[in-house]
Write a protein that holds these residues in place. Structure first.
Motif, mmCIF file in Angstrom:
data_model
loop_
_atom_site.group_PDB
_atom_site.id
_atom_site.type_symbol
_atom_site.label_atom_id
_atom_site.label_comp_id
_atom_site.label_asym_id
_atom_site.label_seq_id
_atom_site.Cartn_x
_atom_site.Cartn_y
_atom_site.Cartn_z
ATOM 1 N N ARG A 59 0.832 -1.207 0.000
ATOM 2 C CA ARG A 59 0.000 0.000 0.000
ATOM 3 C C ARG A 59 0.865 1.255 0.000
ATOM 4 O O ARG A 59 0.520 2.255 -0.642
ATOM 5 N N ARG B 279 2.129 1.800 -3.512
ATOM 6 C CA ARG B 279 1.071 2.356 -4.366
ATOM 7 C C ARG B 279 0.893 3.849 -4.091
ATOM 8 O O ARG B 279 0.697 4.654 -5.015
ATOM 9 N N GLU B 280 0.977 4.218 -2.821
ATOM 10 C CA GLU B 280 0.843 5.632 -2.457
ATOM 11 C C GLU B 280 1.936 6.472 -3.114
ATOM 12 O O GLU B 280 1.658 7.567 -3.636
ATOM 13 N N ARG C 159 3.461 5.827 -5.852
ATOM 14 C CA ARG C 159 3.210 5.891 -7.299
ATOM 15 C C ARG C 159 2.111 6.899 -7.619
ATOM 16 O O ARG C 159 2.263 7.745 -8.525
ATOM 17 N N THR C 160 1.002 6.822 -6.890
ATOM 18 C CA THR C 160 -0.149 7.664 -7.241
ATOM 19 C C THR C 160 0.039 9.123 -6.837
ATOM 20 O O THR C 160 -0.633 10.007 -7.369
ATOM 21 N N GLY D 15 0.194 2.134 -13.145
ATOM 22 C CA GLY D 15 1.034 0.966 -12.971
ATOM 23 C C GLY D 15 1.764 0.603 -14.245
ATOM 24 O O GLY D 15 2.940 0.214 -14.225
ATOM 25 N N SER E 269 1.937 -4.818 -10.073
ATOM 26 C CA SER E 269 0.679 -5.208 -9.446
ATOM 27 C C SER E 269 0.918 -6.137 -8.255
ATOM 28 O O SER E 269 0.323 -5.955 -7.181
ATOM 29 N N GLU F 199 2.365 -4.164 -5.257
ATOM 30 C CA GLU F 199 1.407 -3.265 -4.631
ATOM 31 C C GLU F 199 0.305 -4.017 -3.888
ATOM 32 O O GLU F 199 -0.283 -3.488 -2.945
ATOM 33 N N ASN F 200 0.038 -5.242 -4.284
ATOM 34 C CA ASN F 200 -1.024 -6.021 -3.651
ATOM 35 C C ASN F 200 -0.495 -7.044 -2.656
ATOM 36 O O ASN F 200 -1.244 -7.889 -2.167
ATOM 37 N N TRP G 9 12.119 1.780 -7.302
ATOM 38 C CA TRP G 9 10.764 2.325 -7.172
ATOM 39 C C TRP G 9 10.794 3.775 -6.701
ATOM 40 O O TRP G 9 10.115 4.628 -7.292
ATOM 41 N N THR H 281 9.604 7.069 -8.907
ATOM 42 C CA THR H 281 8.424 7.830 -8.488
ATOM 43 C C THR H 281 8.778 9.219 -7.959
ATOM 44 O O THR H 281 7.885 10.007 -7.621
#
Length: 290
Positions: free
Chosen positions: A15, A18-19, A21-22, A31, A46, A49-50, A63, A67
């Motif tokens: 998580r 993902r934060e 990245r977004t 992604g 994927s 992130e999961n 990463w 980012t």
């Protein structure tokens, strides 16, 4: 680390990835876009992130650079290193009572030759009397609302104590004096327990030190811990035990032990410290005041 705990930690890390990245300062990255920048298949992004794949340190470095958050690397790497800290919750461990926990400890203890232990709240299990152990188990069963297999647990703990009588084994034990004062059992039980400690001072396989309440300390007497052959540390909190096996952490706990060791008393001085606590209990059943 149990499967559940490990997976939860990996999902939390995912998580966070993902934060990053977004919320990239380089603009919102999909992604697919991030995967292309990194030269990875999109499925890898994927899975990370999961929480379906554990990243490497190199993955984390790539990463954060891609980012635009290079400063986040240390945080992420610390989380990854945290996977080396094995969390075993009491709720799950005690689902079948205390006996299985004692049997697990017996297995781990049997594999060790040298134990470096600091206890700050109760007398160490390897030197407990059956009645003292019984009282401790009852208290924790009540707290955790776990099955009451007290007698089986006491027998398992007493069986563990055979480790003390095996040639070549050595228990280096430090007890904070406060643990001796703790009224976790009736006075007559505590008196017998202190007598047991008095006898342990002279055992060939035991190096017992007492850290007096009035000792000059270089560190506060915080949580209890066990060091097994300088390869594994087990410490505990109210909710869980922590199994720590990375070299840096084991070395840290050994430094803590050595620091507290310098504040302890041994031999006849340790026996006098134990005797002072015993006298503070006053006369018990079967004893008469002179």
């Amino acid at each position: 680390m149990s499967t559940t705990d490990f997976q939860r930690a990996r999902e939390d890390l995912g998580r966070r990835l993902r934060e990053l990245r977004t919320e990239s300062p380089l603009g919102r990255l999909t992604g697919t876009t991030l995967a292309a920048k990194l030269g990875w298949p999109q499925s890898k992004v994927s899975k990370l992130e999961n929480g379906r794949q554990t990243p490497s340190a190199d993955d984390l470095r790539a990463w954060v650079d891609a980012t635009g958050y290079p400063e986040a690397y240390e945080e992420l790497h610390a989380r990854l290193r945290g996977f080396e800290s094995h969390i075993r919750s009491w709720r799950r461990q005690l689902a079948r009572g205390h006996r299985p926990v004692q049997e697990t400890w017996a297995t781990i203890t049997d594999e060790a030759r040298d134990l470096y232990v600091f206890d700050s709240f109760v007398v160490n299990g390897l030197l407990q009397t059956p009645d003292y152990a019984r009282a401790v188990f009852e208290h924790y069963s009540t707290l955790q609302n776990s099955p009451r297999d007290t007698e089986d647990a006491v027998r398992a703990r007493m069986d563990r104590q055979r480790w003390l009588y095996r040639p070549g084994n050595r228990l280096h034990l430090l007890l904070w004096e406060g643990a001796l004062h703790a009224r976790v059992a009736p006075p007559q039980v505590l008196t017998a327990q202190l007598d047991r400690l008095m006898g342990a001072v002279g055992m060939d396989t035991v190096d017992l030190g007492i850290v007096p309440l009035d000792a000059v300390l270089s560190l506060p007497p915080a949580n209890a811990f066990w060091i097994f052959d300088e390869r594994l540390v087990i410490t505990e909190d109210w909710h869980a035990e922590l199994y720590l096996d990375d070299a840096h952490t084991v070395a840290l706990y050994r430094r803590v032990f050595d620091t507290l060791h310098a504040s302890a008393v041994y031999g006849a001085e340790a026996q006098r410290a134990i005797s002072r606590v015993r006298r503070s209990l006053g006369p018990t059943a079967g004893e008469r005041t002179p």
